[in-house]
Every structure is written in structure tokens, then in C-alpha cells.
Scaffold this motif. Structure first.
Motif, PDB file in Angstrom:
ATOM      1  N   UNK A 190     -21.457 -37.205 -27.937  1.00 20.12           N
ATOM      2  CA  UNK A 190     -21.312 -37.554 -26.649  1.00 20.12           C
ATOM      3  C   UNK A 190     -20.322 -38.914 -26.609  1.00 20.12           C
ATOM      4  N   UNK A 191     -19.413 -38.812 -25.852  1.00 26.84           N
ATOM      5  CA  UNK A 191     -18.479 -40.093 -25.876  1.00 26.84           C
ATOM      6  C   UNK A 191     -18.400 -40.610 -24.451  1.00 26.84           C
ATOM      7  N   UNK A 192     -18.791 -41.806 -24.437  1.00 29.05           N
ATOM      8  CA  UNK A 192     -19.210 -42.552 -23.224  1.00 29.05           C
ATOM      9  C   UNK A 192     -17.300 -42.736 -22.813  1.00 29.05           C
ATOM     10  N   UNK A 193     -17.336 -42.971 -21.557  1.00 22.85           N
ATOM     11  CA  UNK A 193     -16.007 -43.307 -20.915  1.00 22.85           C
ATOM     12  C   UNK A 193     -15.229 -42.086 -20.945  1.00 22.85           C
ATOM     13  N   UNK A 194     -15.792 -40.780 -20.841  1.00 29.91           N
ATOM     14  CA  UNK A 194     -14.995 -39.824 -20.995  1.00 29.91           C
ATOM     15  C   UNK A 194     -13.710 -39.664 -20.229  1.00 29.91           C
ATOM     16  N   UNK A 195     -13.738 -39.832 -19.066  1.00 31.60           N
ATOM     17  CA  UNK A 195     -12.440 -39.694 -18.160  1.00 31.60           C
ATOM     18  C   UNK A 195     -11.198 -40.666 -19.055  1.00 31.60           C
ATOM     19  N   UNK A 196     -11.674 -41.646 -19.449  1.00 33.57           N
ATOM     20  CA  UNK A 196     -10.515 -42.495 -19.698  1.00 33.57           C
ATOM     21  C   UNK A 196     -10.097 -41.930 -21.349  1.00 33.57           C
ATOM     22  N   UNK A 197     -10.844 -40.770 -22.212  1.00 33.97           N
ATOM     23  CA  UNK A 197     -10.334 -40.582 -23.249  1.00 33.97           C
ATOM     24  C   UNK A 197      -9.282 -39.201 -22.817  1.00 33.97           C
ATOM     25  N   UNK A 198      -9.692 -38.176 -21.956  1.00 37.13           N
ATOM     26  CA  UNK A 198      -8.778 -37.209 -21.787  1.00 37.13           C
ATOM     27  C   UNK A 198      -9.190 -36.429 -20.840  1.00 37.13           C
ATOM     28  N   UNK A 199      -8.484 -35.250 -20.293  1.00 41.20           N
ATOM     29  CA  UNK A 199      -9.087 -34.314 -19.382  1.00 41.20           C
ATOM     30  C   UNK A 199     -10.113 -33.432 -19.848  1.00 41.20           C
ATOM     31  N   UNK A 217      -1.330 -27.963 -23.389  1.00 36.12           N
ATOM     32  CA  UNK A 217      -1.076 -29.354 -23.027  1.00 36.12           C
ATOM     33  C   UNK A 217      -2.379 -29.978 -22.566  1.00 36.12           C
ATOM     34  N   UNK A 218      -2.630 -31.295 -22.858  1.00 35.18           N
ATOM     35  CA  UNK A 218      -3.883 -31.928 -22.101  1.00 35.18           C
ATOM     36  C   UNK A 218      -3.189 -33.268 -21.706  1.00 35.18           C
ATOM     37  N   UNK A 219      -4.073 -34.028 -21.193  1.00 33.17           N
ATOM     38  CA  UNK A 219      -3.632 -35.354 -20.765  1.00 33.17           C
ATOM     39  C   UNK A 219      -4.760 -36.370 -20.823  1.00 33.17           C
ATOM     40  N   UNK A 220      -4.066 -37.642 -21.221  1.00 35.18           N
ATOM     41  CA  UNK A 220      -5.103 -38.706 -21.208  1.00 35.18           C
ATOM     42  C   UNK A 220      -4.195 -39.957 -20.666  1.00 35.18           C
ATOM     43  N   UNK A 221      -4.846 -40.635 -19.776  1.00 35.07           N
ATOM     44  CA  UNK A 221      -4.133 -41.950 -19.222  1.00 35.07           C
ATOM     45  C   UNK A 221      -5.300 -42.451 -18.403  1.00 35.07           C
ATOM     46  N   UNK A 222      -5.023 -42.913 -16.973  1.00 40.52           N
ATOM     47  CA  UNK A 222      -5.687 -43.721 -16.379  1.00 40.52           C
ATOM     48  C   UNK A 222      -6.916 -42.979 -16.010  1.00 40.52           C
ATOM     49  N   UNK A 259       0.336 -32.873 -26.629  1.00 41.32           N
ATOM     50  CA  UNK A 259      -0.367 -31.867 -27.441  1.00 41.32           C
ATOM     51  C   UNK A 259      -1.365 -32.281 -28.333  1.00 41.32           C
ATOM     52  N   UNK A 260      -1.477 -33.859 -28.578  1.00 38.43           N
ATOM     53  CA  UNK A 260      -2.348 -34.401 -29.486  1.00 38.43           C
ATOM     54  C   UNK A 260      -2.633 -35.571 -28.732  1.00 38.43           C
ATOM     55  N   UNK A 261      -4.220 -35.830 -28.761  1.00 41.65           N
ATOM     56  CA  UNK A 261      -4.789 -36.954 -27.834  1.00 41.65           C
ATOM     57  C   UNK A 261      -4.969 -38.363 -28.714  1.00 41.65           C
ATOM     58  N   UNK A 262      -3.877 -39.328 -28.561  1.00 39.68           N
ATOM     59  CA  UNK A 262      -4.000 -40.448 -29.132  1.00 39.68           C
ATOM     60  C   UNK A 262      -5.244 -41.487 -28.927  1.00 39.68           C
ATOM     61  N   UNK A 263      -5.705 -41.225 -27.612  1.00 42.03           N
ATOM     62  CA  UNK A 263      -6.822 -41.802 -27.092  1.00 42.03           C
ATOM     63  C   UNK A 263      -8.247 -41.338 -27.560  1.00 42.03           C
ATOM     64  N   UNK A 264      -8.226 -40.387 -28.372  1.00 39.13           N
ATOM     65  CA  UNK A 264      -9.382 -39.780 -28.971  1.00 39.13           C
ATOM     66  C   UNK A 264      -9.705 -40.163 -30.295  1.00 39.13           C
ATOM     67  N   UNK A 265     -11.032 -41.010 -30.713  1.00 35.66           N
ATOM     68  CA  UNK A 265     -12.299 -41.034 -29.651  1.00 35.66           C
ATOM     69  C   UNK A 265     -12.228 -42.372 -29.046  1.00 35.66           C
ATOM     70  N   UNK A 266     -11.084 -43.304 -29.492  1.00 39.82           N
ATOM     71  CA  UNK A 266     -11.084 -44.603 -28.868  1.00 39.82           C
ATOM     72  C   UNK A 266     -10.149 -44.805 -27.471  1.00 39.82           C
ATOM     73  N   UNK A 267     -10.550 -44.699 -26.389  1.00 39.09           N
ATOM     74  CA  UNK A 267      -9.618 -44.932 -25.375  1.00 39.09           C
ATOM     75  C   UNK A 267      -9.134 -46.134 -25.136  1.00 39.09           C
TER      76      UNK A 267
END
Length: 699
Positions: A241-250, A121-126, A85-93
Motif C-alpha cells: 500500500x502506497x499512500x498519496x497514490x495519485x501523487x505517485x503516478x497514474x 507510457x505512464x504519467x506522474x505529476x500533479x 517510461x520509468x517513474x521517477x516519483x515511485x515510491x517517493x512522490x
């Protein structure tokens, strides 16, 4: 609302491909799929597979191959445990092996948070597998409700089970997904340790300190993205703009890292002149005529003349009061160059002699305060002459509906200026009071470079109130430590005046922490880039202090204890040309007010507003009604009660999401005319601890 059937009917393949893909992305308004459920599933499944390249999102065979492949189903089952529900990898992947499922605690305070938005729900992982979550997570409208395939699998919906089977999903695969959801998708889960790359901020809490890790709400980011794409929107946005965007979340990955945030700078630009009097002598412009002839004021005059009359008496009364306040403010701004020049002459900041043959100038600048009201007739004539000399405002000059209205406002302003004001005694010669007393510190023209303009993940603009309060509290701690028990001062609240602001879009490099080559000597690489906006600002601050003894006895310690960090940026004392009396102490409110009432007109006070929205739609409505209001980050809303957690900076720790409120940009002319009591009641902020939040509201 867009229907899927309308998109399928698009004849041009390229246009249809683009429309279908956009319709099922998390940043788009939800598409209605009733009657086209199988087509919706095929589009979602085809979007989840990158190879081979899909030439038709409605391709049945391609979708069937994906759903019948056990490897794809296995990936989907594994990724359920990384939905949040909350993205722990944003903005630091770099935050790894953590996810957060939680709802904000119930509270009665008014602010914008995810409690006012339907959860999703969102997602953040590999980053390598993020597209495999599209068919499970991305939402659409079905039977009037927002939903997704994940919900139908969890609920074992019979209709959608048939749809899934017809598109290639086997019973064993369905059971595997259902078991993964039951096992790895609880209603609530929080990390048991704080990741080294997660930020922590400390707040005073129950006679101790509490550490908070701010986390971004997925549903809040989604709502902002959708609002930014709506036609006729009134909220202002900018792109980060956030580089490595897929690493941050869906969500970030679907946008290619180009995410929208609210953009509300303070919009203050210094327009300093060498001296007031020399500038006026050269230009002979002692009035700001633009304030009476601009389009905004002409529109107000038009309404005061009776144009576009409202239907009910209550509406007319409310609107007229608002229009009269604007008229009074504009007349005050018209007079402001003269008012400021008089203040500078009185305070001997400018000894240049004014050379003018205007019958108004000399009496206004050098006459006694009590006689300023005698200039009413001359100033009223000058006001209407100013209107008359401009082709846009000339129709309102000497208008019978405006003669008494404008004269009354001008008279009120002159009466306020005629009120006697005692000159301040900076360090006071008052008798020492051994009882606890209220005192004030005025910090003038402080400069900050590279402060954080991203006050929270949803907003770029003014520094967050929590960061300003952190500066004030740190100042208190360092001062008390330097006194070593000789005295103790409590900084209760603050008021802040912004003189200048300049926002810069940039990105910060992370520290080198990844080896370039394994199992050999090699250089360390920087693993990622963190996007941010930085701001250079110049500001004044008035701090209300409660203590025993006089602040002025510790002038040296007050200067040496000033923190060097402000909202993540470097803080500097004023430039040499304005370094005199940059820190003053006062024991009387009247002394403080005498000093701050002459602050330059190009700056603004950031003061609390009584209007506090609870959702973005309310924010849009409030900002549209009053352009002096701006959104501001005003605190944190807990996702849990404070608890023990390893790697915390303090004994207690809590995960919390940022809250948004509204602040008012108040012109110095409004502060002057509102008088001392109003300023000290309305302009100060302080920290309040509640059961479910920490906020910086009106003191």
C-alpha cells in the motif's frame, strides 16, 4: 480476450458500470474495442471527469461536453510533458519536476527487464489532474494491436480522427494535442540533475566509482498487475500500500495505492534446540521419519515404481535422474539428525553422552568414518521399516522396483560420509606465503534488524544481491583503511547462508520538511509516508579474499571493521550464547568446508542458478518446475551510458532499472553430499561490470 461489446450487453447497470471501468484501467488485460470504437472513447472520456458524478460510463452528452471544453484539452496538452517510461516519483512522490523517457541499452546478458516487454507510457505529476490523462493514456486492443488515443492523435489516424470529431473534439483541439505530443514527447529524455529525493547507489567502475539511480519501469509494473489478476497464475504476489497514490503516478492512482509485487520470501525459520544430544535422549528420535513419509517423497516413489510413465525414452531418462536426486536428498534428510549429532560430538560442542540401545546409533555416532558404510544393511532395513510403519508410504516398503534403487542411494550417502575430513585450523599454523594467495573469512550467526525486504520495486523477498555485495565491498574498504597500508585485501566473492528470516509489513515516515504554516513560525510536518517491507534475518557468510600475507594476523581489525549496516538494516554480532568463533579465517578450502558442512538443516544457502529467465512468463515456468528456486534482484540495466550529472555522488552517473534473476535455495545436506569442489565452484557470487549493466552473477 474480453470484447467491449460483451460488456455493453450486461443488463444490470451496476455490474456494467464496474465491468466497463475495470476494462479500461491500466492494470487490467486489454479489452477488444473493434466495432465499438465510439463507445470505447466515451467510456475513457467519462472516466477522465470526476464531477459531476457519472452514472453511466457510456453517456454521450457527458463525454461530448468534456471533449468540447477547451480547459480540459488544455490540461491534457500540459500533462503530455509528464508522461514517462520509468517513474521517477515511485515510491517517493517528493521527486519533483522530472520525468524520464528511455529504453534500456542493448545487452547480451540474461535477466528480466523491460526489454522483453512491449513499451508503454505512464504519467506522474500533479495528483489533482491525474484523471485527465485517462482518455489519452489508457490502452485497449484495436485490430489485434495494443494502442491508445494518444497514439492515434500522434499518427493522425483518419478513422480515429472521425471518431474523435463525432464525440465532440474540435479540429483546433486536435491540432493542439498533436502539437503538444510533437513538442513534449520525444523518444528519449533524461533529467540533467539528480533530485535530492532520488536514491543513489555506488559501484566500483573502471578503477573509480559509478553512481546509479534505480528507477521503476512503468510497463513492468503494469505486466505484474495484469499477471496477478489472471486465473490459474502460478506466481505468488503480495499487496503493497502506497499512500498519496495519485501523487505517485497514474497506475498507482488507479489502484488506490494497492500495488502487487512478487512475494518470494526465503522461508527459513530457525528451530533451535537446547542441545542436540539432550534433545535426542529425551525423544529417542534419531531419524527424521517425516522425510520418508511425506506426500512429496511418496509421489517420487510412485513415479520410480512406474506410475504415469512418460512416452519417450529421453523424457523418462531425464525425469528419472531428477527423481533419483530427490530420493537421495530425502534419504539424506532422514539421516540428518544423526549426521548433525555426530558432527557436534566430533567438534566437542556437545559433551552429553547418548544413551540408546539401538544397534545403529552408537556405531554411527562414535565409530570411525571409514566404517560407516558397514551400517548399510541395518540402515536399509530401518528405511523400509519406516516406510512400512506409515499408512501412506507402507505400499512402497520392500517394493521390488525400489529395493535396489533406495539401497544404491543410501550406499552413496554413506560413502560420502565415510570420506575422511580433516578438522579445521581456524587461524592456521601454515608457513607465511609472501605471494598472493586465496583465503577465506567465515562470519557466523550475524543478525540484521529492519533490513529492506523490497529488494526492488517488483519483488519482496530475499535481500538484493547488490546490497549484499555492497556490504562485502564496504567491509573491504573499512578493513584496508584500518590497516593504513600495512596490508591490502581484495574481497573477490561471497557465499551466503540464511539461518532465519522474518518479514514485517510496515511503512516509514519521511523526515519533517514541510512547514505547517507559511510566513510564520511553525512546526515542520512530514510530507508523506513511504510503504515498505522490512526483514529481520540471521545469516552466515563466507568471503573469498585474495591478498599478500595472512588474514589471521589482523583478527582484531577484521572484527572492528565489520560494517554496522546491511541492506538498510542494523547489523549485530551473534548473541552471547553463540558468540564464540563468530569470525574465523582459513587458508584452505577443506578447512572452510569442514566448518560449513555442519550448518543447521533448517537454513539454506542462496546459490546461483544456471536457469535465468528473460520475462515473467519464463520465470513462472521455471519456478513451477523447481520449488527450490526463487526470484532475486541481481543488478541494474542501464538506460543510458554513464555521464556527468549534477547532484551525483560520483563523477559519473547513470539511470538504470532493476533486473531480476533466479537463485537456488540449497539445503546444507545437498552441500555436504556435493562435496567441497562443487561448493566452491557453484555457491559464490561476485560483481561483474558489462557495457550495459552491472550484475551480481556466479563467481
Amino acid at each position: 480476450m474480453t470484447k467491449l461489446s460483451e460488456l455493453i450487453a450486461i443488463e444490470n447497470l451496476t455490474d456494467r458500470q464496474a465491468a466497463l471501468k475495470k476494462a479500461f484501467m491500466p492494470y487490467s488485460d486489454l479489452v477488444e474495442v473493434d466495432g465499438n470504437e465510439r463507445d470505447a472513447l466515451r467510456v475513457l472520456v467519462n472516466l477522465s471527469l470526476t464531477k459531476p458524478e457519472c452514472k453511466n460510463w457510456l453517456d454521450k452528452e457527458r463525454a461530448k461536453q468534456y471533449l468540447s471544453n477547451p480547459e480540459n484539452i488544455s490540461i491534457g496538452c500540459d500533462e503530455v510533458k509528464w508522461m514517462h517510461t520509468h517513474n521517477l516519483k515511485f515510491p517517493d512522490c517528493r521527486v519533483a519536476k522530472q520525468r524520464l523517457l528511455a529504453e534500456p541499452l542493448i545487452c547480451d546478458e540474461s535477466f528480466i527487464s523491460s526489454t522483453s516487454v512491449m513499451s508503454s507510457l505512464g504519467w506522474s505529476h500533479n495528483s489533482a489532474v491525474y484523471k485527465h490523462t485517462i482518455w489519452l493514456l489508457n490502452e485497449f486492443m484495436w485490430q489485434g494491436n495494443p494502442t491508445n488515443i494518444l497514439c492515434f492523435i500522434a499518427q493522425q489516424d483518419e478513422f480515429w480522427l472521425k471518431v474523435l470529431k463525432s464525440c465532440g473534439l474540435k479540429v483546433a483541439a486536435f491540432k493542439a494535442l498533436k502539437n503538444a505530443i510533437e513538442k513534449d514527447l520525444p523518444t528519449s529524455t533524461l533529467p540533467n540533475r539528480v533530485d535530492p529525493f532520488s536514491k543513489q547507489v555506488r559501484f566500483p567502475w573502471n578503477n573509480d566509482y559509478l553512481s546509479i539511480t534505480p528507477v521503476v519501469s512503468h510497463v513492468m509494473q503494469v505486466e505484474l498487475e495484469r499477471m496477478s489478476r489472471q486465473s490459474g497464475r502460478t506466481l505468488k504476489f503480495t499487496t503493497m500500500y502506497f499512500p498519496n497514490s495519485p501523487s505517485i503516478g497514474n497506475l498507482c492512482g488507479s489502484l488506490g495505492g494497492n500495488m502487487k509485487v512478487l512475494h518470494y520470501p526465503i522461508e527459513v525459520q530457525a528451530s533451535k534446540k537446547r542441545t542436540f544430544s539432550s534433545s535426542k535422549n529425551q525423544t529417542q528420535c534419531f531419524f527424521d521419519d517425516y522425510q520418508l513419509t511425506n506426500a512429496k517423497f511418496c509421489k517420487v516413489l510412485s513415479h520410480l515404481c512406474g506410475a504415469e510413465a512418460l512416452k519417450t525414452r529421453k523424457q523418462r531418462k531425464h525425469v528419472r535422474q531428477y527423481q533419483l536426486r530427490i530420493a537421495r536428498k530425502q534419504i539424506g534428510l532422514w539421516l540428518l539428525p544423526l549426521i548433525e549429532l555426530r558432527d557436534h560430538i566430533d567438534s566437542e560442542l556437545d559433551s552429553h553422552i547418548i544413551d540408546s540401545d539401538d544397534p545403529i546409533i552408537d556405531p554411527f555416532l562414535y565409530g570411525t568414518e571409514s566404517k560407516l558404510s558397514e551400517l548399510l544393511i541395518l540402515l536399509n532395513q530401518r528405511l523400509h521399516q519406516t516406510l512400512q510403519n506409515n499408512r501412506y508410504s507402507s505400499r512402497y516398503a520392500y517394493h521390488p522396483e525400489l529395493l535396489s534403487v533406495l539401497k544404491i542411494q543410501l550406499k552413496w550417502i554413506l560413502e560420502q560420509l565415510s570420506s575422511p575430513q580433516a578438522a579445521p585450523n581456524d587461524y592456521g599454523d601454515h608457513k607465511v606465503n609472501h605471494d598472493e594467495q586465496e583465503q577465506y573469512i567465515h562470519l557466523s550467526s550475524l543478525r540484521v534488524e529492519d533490513a529492506n525486504a523490497m529488494s526492488c520495486p517488483y519483488l519482496c523477498g530475499a535481500p538484493s544481491l547488490t546490497s549484499i555485495w555492497g556490504f562485502v565491498h564496504n567491509y573491504q574498504r573499512q578493513l584496508n583503511q584500518s590497516l593504513d597500508g600495512a596490508a591490502t585485501f581484495e574481497f573477490e566473492s561471497f557465499a551466503v547462508f540464511i539461518r532465519n528470516e522474518n518479514i514485517n509489513m510496515t511503512a516509514k515516515l519521511t523526515e519533517p520538511s514541510v512547514l505547517a504554516a507559511k510566513r510564520t513560525l511553525s512546526h515542520a510536518k512530514r510530507p508523506t509516508i513511504i510503504a515498505t517491507n522490512l526483514v529481520d534475518i540471521e545469516f552466515d557468510m563466507v568471503i573469498k579474499v585474495r591478498s599478500v600475507g595472512r588474514l589471521s594476523d589482523y583478527g582484531r581489525q577484521l572484527k572492528t571493521s565489520l560494517p554496522t549496516i546491511f541492506s538498510g538494516g542494523a547489523l549485530f554480532q551473534p548473541r552471547l550464547d553463540s558468540a564464540d568463533n563468530w569470525l574465523c579465517c582459513y587458508q584452505k578450502q577443506s578447512d572452510v568446508f569442514y566448518r560449513i558442512k555442519s550448518l543447521p538443516a533448517y537454513g539454506v544457502w542462496l546459490v546461483p542458478s544456471d536457469l535465468q529467465p528473460t520475462r515473467f512468463s519464463e520465470l513462472a515456468s521455471i519456478l513451477a518446475q523447481d520449488d527450490s528456486l526463487i526470484p532475486i534482484s541481481n543488478g541494474y540495466h542501464f538506460l543510458e551510458q554513464p555521464t556527468l550529472r549534477s547532484n551525483s555522488l560520483t563523477s559519473l552517473h547513470a539511470y538504470a532499472e532493476n533486473t531480476l534473476g533466479v537463485a537456488k535455495r540449497l539445503n546444507p545436506i545437498d552441500v555436504r553430499f556435493s562435496a567441497k569442489d562443487h561448493f566452491f565452484k557453484q555457491a559464490f557470487w561476485t560483481q561483474h561490470n558489462y557495457s550495459a549493466s552491472i550484475l551480481i552473477p556466479k563467481a
